[in-house]
Design a protein around this motif. Structure first.
Motif, PDB file in Angstrom:
ATOM      1  N   ASN A   6       0.855  -1.177   0.000  1.00 52.36           N
ATOM      2  CA  ASN A   6       0.000   0.000   0.000  1.00 52.36           C
ATOM      3  C   ASN A   6       0.894   1.231   0.000  1.00 52.36           C
ATOM      4  O   ASN A   6       1.869   1.286   0.754  1.00 52.36           O
ATOM      5  N   CYS A   7       0.538   2.208  -0.803  1.00 53.47           N
ATOM      6  CA  CYS A   7       1.281   3.470  -0.827  1.00 53.47           C
ATOM      7  C   CYS A   7       1.041   4.182   0.505  1.00 53.47           C
ATOM      8  O   CYS A   7      -0.113   4.356   0.917  1.00 53.47           O
ATOM      9  N   CYS A  10      -1.123   7.669  -0.377  1.00 57.48           N
ATOM     10  CA  CYS A  10      -2.506   7.665  -0.866  1.00 57.48           C
ATOM     11  C   CYS A  10      -3.269   6.392  -0.540  1.00 57.48           C
ATOM     12  O   CYS A  10      -4.487   6.347  -0.667  1.00 57.48           O
ATOM     13  N   GLY A  11      -2.564   5.333  -0.138  1.00 57.94           N
ATOM     14  CA  GLY A  11      -3.230   4.093   0.228  1.00 57.94           C
ATOM     15  C   GLY A  11      -3.465   3.129  -0.927  1.00 57.94           C
ATOM     16  O   GLY A  11      -3.942   2.022  -0.724  1.00 57.94           O
ATOM     17  N   GLU A  12      -3.150   3.519  -2.152  1.00 56.43           N
ATOM     18  CA  GLU A  12      -3.329   2.653  -3.322  1.00 56.43           C
ATOM     19  C   GLU A  12      -2.313   1.515  -3.295  1.00 56.43           C
ATOM     20  O   GLU A  12      -1.224   1.651  -2.751  1.00 56.43           O
ATOM     21  N   PHE A  13      -2.677   0.395  -3.947  1.00 54.15           N
ATOM     22  CA  PHE A  13      -1.747  -0.710  -4.106  1.00 54.15           C
ATOM     23  C   PHE A  13      -0.752  -0.377  -5.206  1.00 54.15           C
ATOM     24  O   PHE A  13      -1.094   0.291  -6.186  1.00 54.15           O
ATOM     25  N   PHE A  14       0.497  -0.830  -5.038  1.00 58.94           N
ATOM     26  CA  PHE A  14       1.498  -0.668  -6.094  1.00 58.94           C
ATOM     27  C   PHE A  14       2.529  -1.773  -5.975  1.00 58.94           C
ATOM     28  O   PHE A  14       2.652  -2.419  -4.944  1.00 58.94           O
ATOM     29  N   CYS A  23       3.654   4.856  -4.604  1.00 53.88           N
ATOM     30  CA  CYS A  23       3.138   4.454  -5.919  1.00 53.88           C
ATOM     31  C   CYS A  23       3.625   5.424  -7.000  1.00 53.88           C
ATOM     32  O   CYS A  23       4.163   6.491  -6.714  1.00 53.88           O
ATOM     33  N   TYR A  24       3.397   5.048  -8.247  1.00 52.42           N
ATOM     34  CA  TYR A  24       3.864   5.845  -9.383  1.00 52.42           C
ATOM     35  C   TYR A  24       3.274   7.249  -9.353  1.00 52.42           C
ATOM     36  O   TYR A  24       3.990   8.229  -9.571  1.00 52.42           O
ATOM     37  N   LYS A  25       1.964   7.341  -9.075  1.00 52.16           N
ATOM     38  CA  LYS A  25       1.288   8.643  -9.063  1.00 52.16           C
ATOM     39  C   LYS A  25       1.903   9.564  -8.001  1.00 52.16           C
ATOM     40  O   LYS A  25       2.218  10.721  -8.260  1.00 52.16           O
ATOM     41  N   CYS A  26       2.103   9.024  -6.794  1.00 51.23           N
ATOM     42  CA  CYS A  26       2.683   9.826  -5.703  1.00 51.23           C
ATOM     43  C   CYS A  26       4.153  10.147  -5.972  1.00 51.23           C
ATOM     44  O   CYS A  26       4.627  11.232  -5.631  1.00 51.23           O
TER      45      CYS A  26
END
Length: 141
Positions: A6-7, A10-14, A23-26
């Motif tokens: 988990n990032c 942001c909490g997204e999986f990566f 993660c890539y976005k962050c």
């Protein structure tokens, strides 16, 4: 081998590959913020800016700024008032995990511990068997 995480931002999986801890976005957002901070610090009048001044002027999170210094992206040798918090006391340091004061304190404590250990070992080595007499028995005679 990549692992799913988990990032922390942001909490997204990566897929964590060991390179980025977000993660890539962050990571992309962090890179944009880094460029803002770096452009700010490249100006001659801002090179000696403190962490608080950089945070105030750029809006970047101080933890992110500390992360960049720790990873070596911003060098305290070039920007003298930069650093990151000591793991022990929170005072800014430029290298390692502990500031100079905590490092010296730890070294001093270790020297004292080693001296006490050596003292105890010497006592054990030179300890003689001592026989205690029963005073009451001696006084009766």
């Amino acid at each position: 081998m990549a692992e799913i995480r988990n990032c922390p931002r942001c909490g997204e999986f990566f897929n964590y590959t060991g390179f980025n801890d977000v993660c890539y976005k962050c990571a992309k957002e962090e890179e944009e913020l880094y460029q803002i901070v770096y452009r700010f610090l490249r100006k001659r009048e801002n090179r000696a800016a403190t962490v608080d001044r950089i945070v105030e002027a750029t809006g970047v999170d101080r933890e992110l700024l500390f992360k960049w210094v720790r990873k070596g992206r911003l060098h305290p040798a070039v920007f003298p008032n930069l650093g990151y918090p000591c793991d022990n006391c929170g005072r800014l340091t430029k290298k390692g995990r502990l500031c100079e004061r905590c490092t010296e304190e730890l070294k001093s404590d270790l020297r004292a511990f080693e001296a006490a250990k050596e003292f105890r070992e010497n006592i054990k080595k030179h300890e003689r068997n001592t026989y205690l007499a029963d005073r009451e028995k001696i006084n009766k005679d």
